[in-house]
Design an enzyme around this catalytic site. Structure first.
Site, mmCIF file in Angstrom:
data_model
loop_
_atom_site.group_PDB
_atom_site.id
_atom_site.type_symbol
_atom_site.label_atom_id
_atom_site.label_comp_id
_atom_site.label_asym_id
_atom_site.label_seq_id
_atom_site.Cartn_x
_atom_site.Cartn_y
_atom_site.Cartn_z
ATOM 1 N N ASN A 151 0.815 -1.223 0.000
ATOM 2 C CA ASN A 151 0.000 0.000 0.000
ATOM 3 C C ASN A 151 0.849 1.273 0.000
ATOM 4 O OD1 ASN A 151 0.719 -0.679 2.678
ATOM 5 N ND2 ASN A 151 -0.857 0.672 3.473
ATOM 6 N N GLY A 163 2.148 -4.943 7.951
ATOM 7 C CA GLY A 163 1.045 -5.633 7.287
ATOM 8 C C GLY A 163 -0.106 -5.817 8.258
ATOM 9 N N GLU A 179 4.347 -3.516 12.567
ATOM 10 C CA GLU A 179 3.491 -2.341 12.331
ATOM 11 C C GLU A 179 2.246 -2.866 11.638
ATOM 12 O OE1 GLU A 179 4.579 0.557 13.355
ATOM 13 O OE2 GLU A 179 6.694 0.112 13.679
ATOM 14 N N CYS A 200 -2.571 2.550 6.629
ATOM 15 C CA CYS A 200 -2.775 2.003 7.981
ATOM 16 C C CYS A 200 -3.272 3.065 8.948
ATOM 17 C CB CYS A 200 -1.471 1.394 8.478
ATOM 18 S SG CYS A 200 -0.099 2.552 8.402
HETATM 19 P P1 NAD Z 1 -0.992 -8.928 4.862
HETATM 20 O O1 NAD Z 1 -0.536 -9.130 6.256
HETATM 21 O O2 NAD Z 1 -1.899 -9.946 4.278
HETATM 22 O O3 NAD Z 1 0.219 -8.774 3.863
HETATM 23 C C1 NAD Z 1 1.219 -7.815 4.051
HETATM 24 C C2 NAD Z 1 2.475 -8.329 3.428
HETATM 25 O O4 NAD Z 1 2.952 -9.435 4.187
HETATM 26 C C3 NAD Z 1 2.223 -8.853 2.020
HETATM 27 O O5 NAD Z 1 3.234 -8.380 1.188
HETATM 28 C C4 NAD Z 1 2.272 -10.349 2.170
HETATM 29 O O6 NAD Z 1 2.792 -10.981 1.023
HETATM 30 C C5 NAD Z 1 3.194 -10.544 3.343
HETATM 31 N N1 NAD Z 1 2.948 -11.781 4.074
HETATM 32 C C6 NAD Z 1 1.792 -12.459 4.185
HETATM 33 N N2 NAD Z 1 1.968 -13.585 4.933
HETATM 34 C C7 NAD Z 1 3.268 -13.603 5.299
HETATM 35 C C8 NAD Z 1 4.078 -14.477 6.085
HETATM 36 N N3 NAD Z 1 3.572 -15.573 6.635
HETATM 37 N N4 NAD Z 1 5.380 -14.178 6.240
HETATM 38 C C9 NAD Z 1 5.890 -13.064 5.692
HETATM 39 N N5 NAD Z 1 5.187 -12.198 4.952
HETATM 40 C C10 NAD Z 1 3.888 -12.455 4.754
HETATM 41 O O7 NAD Z 1 -1.662 -7.513 4.833
HETATM 42 P P2 NAD Z 1 -2.353 -6.785 3.641
HETATM 43 O O8 NAD Z 1 -3.813 -6.925 3.802
HETATM 44 O O9 NAD Z 1 -1.773 -7.145 2.340
HETATM 45 O O10 NAD Z 1 -1.884 -5.293 3.995
HETATM 46 C C11 NAD Z 1 -2.709 -4.411 4.592
HETATM 47 C C12 NAD Z 1 -2.564 -4.465 6.095
HETATM 48 O O11 NAD Z 1 -1.335 -3.871 6.450
HETATM 49 C C13 NAD Z 1 -3.633 -3.642 6.786
HETATM 50 O O12 NAD Z 1 -4.098 -4.312 7.918
HETATM 51 C C14 NAD Z 1 -2.893 -2.387 7.172
HETATM 52 O O13 NAD Z 1 -3.462 -1.681 8.242
HETATM 53 C C15 NAD Z 1 -1.544 -2.914 7.483
HETATM 54 N N6 NAD Z 1 -0.549 -1.849 7.400
HETATM 55 C C16 NAD Z 1 0.001 -1.385 8.552
HETATM 56 C C17 NAD Z 1 0.902 -0.334 8.530
HETATM 57 C C18 NAD Z 1 1.520 0.218 9.787
HETATM 58 O O14 NAD Z 1 2.480 0.983 9.692
HETATM 59 N N7 NAD Z 1 1.032 -0.100 10.966
HETATM 60 C C19 NAD Z 1 1.247 0.236 7.309
HETATM 61 C C20 NAD Z 1 0.675 -0.262 6.158
HETATM 62 C C21 NAD Z 1 -0.216 -1.322 6.210
#
Ligand code: NAD
Length: 523
Positions: free
Chosen positions: A164, A238, A260, A294
């Site tokens: 994102n 994520g 995060e 996020c």
């Molecule tokens: P997600 O957790 O499904 O995926 C995020 C990333 O992690 C992806 O690139 C994915 O390929 C990877 N991933 C998935 N499973 C994994 C594993 N087992 N090991 C390592 N990597 C893995 O999240 P999403 O829905 O794609 O992203 C959006 C989420 O991220 C939302 O909940 C958002 O709030 C959060 N986010 C948080 C912040 C913050 O700074 N707190 C910033 C941006 C996004």
């Protein structure tokens, strides 16, 4: 909602640039995957994927490069960050095109990422030397015990970043890790791999030795797991659900991690708020990157006295937002990034409407613009039992709630398992600040939506509750990447009974000594 003229996004990325960037990835050992531009549906690239062998190679290269890098003076490493700062700003047109093409977001929100990297590079370049300096705390026996605390880089840090905010979350977390003397293995989302590769390219052209910052490519559950199995520290951004898995994997290996995660962030409009300003800034706080942020606001609590005025202004401002997909600054809101994003958004809105919520603005997908466009949407009459009430949408959907008192606003804002970001609006800023301190969130913005706290990179940023653990930005965002080592030198006298002294006399002498130290208030 008006519509800006339509042009294809993916056409704009030169093929030779794509090929050059893909050549930087440590990948190719596993079958490639196709990646498409969300705004247009056009193919961007066949993205090579990393095999376990590729990941092994990346770590071996990183470990050897890191050993030399740890010996480079911090001042030289900081100079590199300054050059990155300048190059990212100077070459922003190229990365704005890449971010827009890969994510579908508008250019103005892509630019937020460029400034994020510049601000972080500048902050850590200027503060790094001071923050990483060795300390000399008092020893157990002043003068006789000389203590030094040294900072040692962790080694190879894994930065697993989402799609994102691919530049901000992939690069701004890597730069302090590099400054601290680590190597970094980045695992970007496949959808936004070119963005991270561009950042690595900039860093190498700025003088970063090869091998110190590498990207491996592949699905999180596969490649992410292999990366965590070899890393010395994991920096993950994520969802909260995946954050739990990462914590388990890191815990199994007893390595440190920083998570995060998601948010269901509230904005409070207090009785004395400047309603017109709140209704203006709330638009950006809710709909930046089409809500795929996020820190994005998904719940707004408005004091009954100002509710009607706030809602009227907010709905009007939201209705003026323009949607589009050109690679320019001509509109405010772009596309969502994945089919699953538009599915979630549609489900949340449809479920709420079916259970009695009212749509005050938006509420519709816009397939006429592209496959994943959805209008910025405001809901009212949202209640417990509707999915959108508690779950993070991570899209352009916000619910507005009328509250009878400011106290009610605080109680309802805190009725969530998340705790990432919040916003409080009030003309009496002292009172608003007091209310802010009672919100359970890692950052709270007074009379701002999210950028005041997020952009103040000298202050830490991160979540409470299921929004995460660990911090980015500020000293915390650098010091998480080091281990401390205490070296204590005992001189002249041992910390033990002198020859011929009984253990009992030693205990008495020490008791006297401890009493004296307390009287002298020595720590
Ligand atoms: P997600 O957790 O499904 O995926 C995020 C990333 O992690 C992806 O690139 C994915 O390929 C990877 N991933 C998935 N499973 C994994 C594993 N087992 N090991 C390592 N990597 C893995 O999240 P999403 O829905 O794609 O992203 C959006 C989420 O991220 C939302 O909940 C958002 O709030 C959060 N986010 C948080 C912040 C913050 O700074 N707190 C910033 C941006 C996004």
């Amino acid at each position: 909602m008006t519509t800006a003229p339509q042009l294809s996004a993916a056409d704009a990325l030169p093929l030779d640039l794509i090929e050059r960037l893909l050549g930087l990835a440590v990948a190719g050992g596993a079958p490639s995957v196709e990646v498409f531009a969300p705004a247009t549906g056009r193919k961007i690239a066949d993205l090579p994927q990393s095999s376990v062998g590729d990941i092994e190679t990346a770590f071996a290269t990183a470990r050897s490069a890191q050993q030399k890098w740890a010996g480079v003076p911090v001042g030289e490493r900081a100079a590199l960050l300054r050059r990155v700062h300048d190059m990212v700003l100077a070459e922003q047109d190229a990365i704005l095109d890449i971010i827009q093409t890969e994510t579908g977001k508008s250019r103005v929100h892509a630019f937020d990422e460029v400034s994020d990297v510049a601000v972080n590079a500048r902050y850590y370049a200027s503060e790094g030397k001071r923050l990483l300096a060795h300390r000399k705390p008092r020893g157990v026996m002043p003068v006789l015990t000389q203590v030094e605390v040294r900072n040692r880089p962790k080694g190879v840090v894994a930065v697993i970043s989402p799609w994102n905010y691919p530049l901000a979350l992939g690069a701004s977390d890597a730069l302090p890790a590099l400054l601290a003397g680590n190597a970094v293995i980045g695992r970007p989302d496949n959808q936004t791999a070119l963005t991270l590769l561009w950042a690595i390219d900039i860093a190498e052209r700025a003088g970063l030795p090869k091998g110190l910052w590498q990207a491996v490519l592949g699905r999180g559950a596969v490649v992410g797991t292999e990366v965590i199995a070899r890393a010395d520290f994991v920096d993950y951004t994520g969802s909260s659900a995946t954050g739990r898995t990462i914590a388990q994997q890191a815990g199994e290996r007893l390595i440190g991690y920083s998570l995060e995660l998601g948010g269901k962030n509230p904005l409070l409009v207090l009785a004395d708020a400047d309603v017109s300003a709140a209704a203006k800034i709330a638009v950006r706080a809710c709909f930046a990157s089409a809500g795929q942020l996020c820190e994005s606001i998904e719940r707004i609590y408005v004091h009954a006295n100002v509710y009607d005025q706030f809602v009227a202004d907010f709905v009007e401002n939201t209705g003026k937002l323009t949607l589009g997909k050109d690679l320019d600054f001509s509109y405010e809101i772009g596309s969502l990034t994945f089919p699953r994003q538009i599915d979630t958004v549609s489900k949340h809105v449809d479920d709420a409407v079916a259970k009695g919520a009212r749509v005050l603005a938006g509420g519709k997908a816009r397939p006429d613009l592209g496959p994943y466009f959805y209008e910025p949407t405001i809901l009212a009459d949202v209640r417990e039992g509707m999915t959108v009430f508690r779950e993070e949408t991570f899209g352009p959907v916000v619910s507005v709630y009328r509250v009878e008192t400011d106290e009610d606003a605080v109680t309802q804002a805190n009725d969530t398992a998340y705790g990432l970001n919040a916003s409080v609006w009030g003309r009496d800023t002292n009172r608003a600040r007091e209310i802010a301190a009672r919100i359970d969130a890692g950052s709270v913005n007074v009379n701002e939506g999210f950028i005041a706290a997020w952009g103040s990179v000298a202050a830490p940023s991160g979540g409470l509750g299921i929004s995460g653990t660990g911090r980015r930005h500020g000293p915390e965002g650098l010091l998480k990447y080091i281990d401390t080592q205490t070296i204590a030198v005992q001189r002249v006298l041992p910390i033990a009974p002198l020859p011929g002294m009984s253990e009992q006399l030693w205990a008495k002498t020490m008791t006297l000594y401890l009493g004296v130290m307390k009287t002298l208030r020595q720590k």
